[in-house]
Design a protein around this motif. Structure first.
Motif, PDB file in Angstrom:
ATOM      1  N   LEU A  56       4.841  21.733 -11.844  1.00 16.51           N
ATOM      2  CA  LEU A  56       5.434  23.035 -11.555  1.00 16.51           C
ATOM      3  C   LEU A  56       4.300  24.024 -11.371  1.00 16.51           C
ATOM      4  CD1 LEU A  56       8.010  24.785 -11.415  1.00 16.51           C
ATOM      5  CD2 LEU A  56       7.735  25.206 -13.847  1.00 16.51           C
ATOM      6  N   ARG A  93       3.244  27.987  -9.865  1.00 12.01           N
ATOM      7  CA  ARG A  93       3.669  29.306  -9.414  1.00 12.01           C
ATOM      8  C   ARG A  93       2.447  30.146  -9.074  1.00 12.01           C
ATOM      9  NH1 ARG A  93       7.999  26.994  -9.081  1.00 12.01           N
ATOM     10  NH2 ARG A  93       9.855  27.460 -10.321  1.00 12.01           N
ATOM     11  N   GLN A 151      11.951  30.657 -19.214  1.00  7.55           N
ATOM     12  CA  GLN A 151      11.699  29.767 -18.091  1.00  7.55           C
ATOM     13  C   GLN A 151      10.727  30.401 -17.106  1.00  7.55           C
ATOM     14  OE1 GLN A 151      12.814  26.532 -17.716  1.00  7.55           O
ATOM     15  NE2 GLN A 151      13.373  26.913 -19.845  1.00  7.55           N
ATOM     16  N   ASP A 154      12.211  31.209  -4.366  1.00  8.04           N
ATOM     17  CA  ASP A 154      12.491  30.114  -5.312  1.00  8.04           C
ATOM     18  C   ASP A 154      13.688  30.457  -6.191  1.00  8.04           C
ATOM     19  OD1 ASP A 154      10.361  28.664  -4.337  1.00  8.04           O
ATOM     20  OD2 ASP A 154       8.944  29.444  -5.825  1.00  8.04           O
ATOM     21  N   TRP A 155      13.693  31.712  -6.681  1.00  9.19           N
ATOM     22  CA  TRP A 155      14.779  32.100  -7.575  1.00  9.19           C
ATOM     23  C   TRP A 155      16.110  32.159  -6.845  1.00  9.19           C
ATOM     24  CZ3 TRP A 155      16.826  31.955 -11.973  1.00  9.19           C
ATOM     25  CH2 TRP A 155      17.933  32.756 -12.273  1.00  9.19           C
ATOM     26  N   THR A 158      17.047  30.416  -4.343  1.00 10.10           N
ATOM     27  CA  THR A 158      17.495  29.036  -4.148  1.00 10.10           C
ATOM     28  C   THR A 158      18.074  28.471  -5.437  1.00 10.10           C
ATOM     29  OG1 THR A 158      15.812  28.675  -2.437  1.00 10.10           O
ATOM     30  CG2 THR A 158      16.781  26.714  -3.466  1.00 10.10           C
ATOM     31  N   GLU A 159      17.387  28.720  -6.551  1.00  9.84           N
ATOM     32  CA  GLU A 159      17.885  28.244  -7.844  1.00  9.84           C
ATOM     33  C   GLU A 159      19.188  28.938  -8.222  1.00  9.84           C
ATOM     34  OE1 GLU A 159      16.478  28.074 -12.554  1.00  9.84           O
ATOM     35  OE2 GLU A 159      15.020  28.524 -10.973  1.00  9.84           O
ATOM     36  N   TRP A 160      19.280  30.222  -7.924  1.00 11.40           N
ATOM     37  CA  TRP A 160      20.498  30.978  -8.221  1.00 11.40           C
ATOM     38  C   TRP A 160      21.694  30.415  -7.476  1.00 11.40           C
ATOM     39  CZ3 TRP A 160      22.919  34.866  -4.914  1.00 11.40           C
ATOM     40  CH2 TRP A 160      23.919  35.595  -5.562  1.00 11.40           C
ATOM     41  N   ASP A 213      21.990  27.371  -6.345  1.00  8.96           N
ATOM     42  CA  ASP A 213      22.269  25.991  -6.757  1.00  8.96           C
ATOM     43  C   ASP A 213      22.799  25.888  -8.182  1.00  8.96           C
ATOM     44  OD1 ASP A 213      21.425  25.141  -4.304  1.00  8.96           O
ATOM     45  OD2 ASP A 213      19.388  24.625  -4.961  1.00  8.96           O
ATOM     46  N   GLN A 214      22.299  26.742  -9.092  1.00  4.60           N
ATOM     47  CA  GLN A 214      22.587  26.570 -10.510  1.00  4.60           C
ATOM     48  C   GLN A 214      23.536  27.620 -11.100  1.00  4.60           C
ATOM     49  OE1 GLN A 214      21.472  23.862 -11.969  1.00  4.60           O
ATOM     50  NE2 GLN A 214      20.287  23.256 -10.163  1.00  4.60           N
ATOM     51  N   TYR A 215      23.551  28.813 -10.540  1.00  4.19           N
ATOM     52  CA  TYR A 215      24.307  29.899 -11.153  1.00  4.19           C
ATOM     53  C   TYR A 215      25.603  30.209 -10.404  1.00  4.19           C
ATOM     54  CZ  TYR A 215      20.257  30.874 -14.114  1.00  4.19           C
ATOM     55  OH  TYR A 215      19.249  30.766 -15.032  1.00  4.19           O
ATOM     56  N   ALA A 229      18.716  36.969 -13.046  1.00  6.30           N
ATOM     57  CA  ALA A 229      17.337  36.743 -13.491  1.00  6.30           C
ATOM     58  C   ALA A 229      17.033  37.515 -14.765  1.00  6.30           C
ATOM     59  CB  ALA A 229      16.367  37.133 -12.373  1.00  6.30           C
TER      60      ALA A 229
END
Length: 362
Positions: free
Chosen positions: A27, A29, A49, A56-57, A59-61, A63-65, A141
Motif C-alpha cells: 500500500l 500513498r 485507515q 482513491d477514496w 473509488t473506495e466510497w 465500492d464499500q460505502y 471520509a
C-alpha cells in the motif's frame, strides 16, 4: 505494529511516499511533504485507515460505502457516473485527500462549469449534483477518520441559479377530448388513454403486466416502474413508498384493458419493440412517439407526463378532494399535490383559464 516507511519520490522531487505492507499487498500513498506523510503514518498507528488520493477514496466510497446505503439502483448509478465523468478527470482527483481545501473544491467546480470548446459546457444543475456527491463522500471520509473536516461544506457553486422555464398548459376537458381524438388509431393510443384516465407516471404505466390489472374490481395495482440504469432500462420500485397504490379506473378504460390483458397475458402490456415481450418499453421512446402526434393536434407543449396534471385538474374540477387526488397520483407528500394543483380547484372559469406549471420531474 509496523507503520511502514516514509521516503521521497524520485520521479517528482518535493513529494513523499508512505508505504507499508498490508494483508500481503503493498500500500503506497503520495503526500506533498514529509510532514504530511509522517502524519498519515502516525494516524495509521493510532488505528486510522490510510488515506490516499481523492480519486482513491471516491473509488473506495463507491465500492464499500454506497452499497450499504438504502439507495435506488438508479441513484447509485448516478453517483458512479458523476464520479467517473465529473471528478476523475479533474486534477484534484490525484491530490491526497487530506490536503484538499475548500478553495481547491471551488476551483474544480468552476473548471467543470467553465469548460472551453470543443469540450461541452455542462449545466449548473450537473455541477450542483457533482458538489453534492463529493460532499457525501467527504462526510463519509470524516466519519471514517480519514480527514478532519468536510471541505465541501463551505464552498459555493459557480454561476447563478437559472430560473426554470415556465410553461402554460390548458388543463380542461376540451383538451382531454382533443388528446383522445389525436391518438385514436395510433400505436400509442392505449398508453395515452391509460395515462389520461389514471394519472399514472409513464414509467409506472410501461411497467404494467396483466397480473397487475384486476379486471373484476376494475383496478390497477401500481408497485413498480421502469428505470434507467446507465444505458439500459430495468424494472425497479416506484418513486416513493406512497407510490405503491391501487387505482380504480373508469368504465371507459375497461374494454381497452381487457383487450391488452388478453393479448399479453404473461409479458408486459407495452413490450419493447426492440427486445421483445420479456422487456418493457421505456418513457423516452414513448415521448418521442407521442410528440409528433401532439404537435399535429396543436398541443405542442404537452408530453406524456403532463397527462398527470390534466388528470388531476379534471378530478379537482369534478369535486375530488386534494387528499384523494394526492393518493391517486402517488405523491410522497400531500403538499406536493397542494402546491401543484390546488389553484385549479379554486378557479371559477375553468374552461377558459390557463394554468402554469413548472417544467420539472415529480
Amino acid at each position: 505494529m509496523s507503520g511502514g516507511t516514509v521516503y521521497p519520490r524520485k520521479d517528482r522531487p518535493g513529494l513523499w511516499y508512505w508505504e507499508l505492507r498490508k494483508d500481503g499487498k503493498r500500500l503506497r500513498r503520495s503526500y506533498p511533504s514529509k510532514e504530511a506523510a509522517d502524519a498519515a503514518k502516525a494516524a495509521y498507528l493510532r488505528g486510522v485507515q490510510p488515506a490516499g488520493s481523492l480519486g482513491d477514496w471516491l473509488t473506495e466510497w463507491l465500492d464499500q460505502y454506497v452499497p450499504h446505503r438504502q439507495l435506488a439502483p438508479k441513484t447509485r448509478d448516478t453517483y458512479a457516473s458523476i464520479v467517473r465523468n465529473q471528478w476523475m478527470p479533474q486534477p484534484i482527483a490525484r491530490r491526497p485527500i487530506g490536503t484538499i481545501t475548500s478553495d481547491d473544491v471551488e476551483a474544480a467546480l468552476w473548471d467543470m462549469w467553465d469548460w472551453k470548446p470543443p469540450a461541452r459546457r455542462i449545466n449548473r444543475t450537473t455541477v450542483e449534483h457533482a458538489r453534492a456527491v463529493l460532499s457525501g463522500a467527504m462526510t463519509a471520509a470524516v466519519k471514517a477518520g480519514i480527514i478532519g473536516a468536510n471541505p465541501v461544506r463551505t464552498t459555493k457553486l459557480p454561476g447563478s441559479r437559472v430560473t426554470p422555464r415556465v410553461r402554460t398548459l390548458r388543463l380542461t376537458e376540451q383538451v382531454a377530448h382533443r388528446i383522445t381524438d389525436a391518438v385514436h388509431g395510433t400505436p400509442v393510443a392505449a398508453q395515452v388513454m391509460i395515462l389520461l384516465h389514471t394519472g399514472m407516471r409513464p414509467a409506472e404505466c410501461l411497467a404494467l403486466k396483466a397480473e397487475d390489472v384486476d379486471l373484476d374490481r376494475r383496478a390497477i395495482h401500481v408497485h413498480k416502474a421502469v428505470q434507467a440504469l446507465g444505458p439500459t432500462w430495468v424494472i425497479g420500485g416506484p418513486k416513493t413508498p406512497l407510490s405503491v397504490r391501487t387505482i380504480l379506473y373508469a368504465p371507459e378504460l375497461h374494454p381497452l384493458l381487457v383487450e391488452l390483458c388478453e393479448a399479453r397475458p404473461h409479458g408486459y402490456l407495452f413490450p419493447s419493440a426492440r427486445k421483445g415481450a420479456a422487456y418493457p418499453d421505456n418513457p423516452v421512446r414513448l415521448a418521442h412517439q407521442v410528440r409528433p402526434i401532439f404537435d399535429a393536434a396543436g398541443l405542442e407543449d404537452y408530453s406524456p407526463r403532463d397527462l398527470r396534471s390534466l388528470h388531476a385538474s379534471l378530478l379537482l374540477a369534478g369535486g375530488a378532494t386534494i387528499e384523494e387526488v394526492s393518493a391517486r397520483l402517488g405523491h410522497g407528500q400531500i403538499t406536493t399535490t397542494y402546491t401543484r394543483y390546488i389553484g385549479i380547484e379554486r378557479e371559477e372559469d375553468r374552461e377558459g383559464q390557463r394554468f402554469s406549471i413548472w417544467r420539472s420531474k415529480e
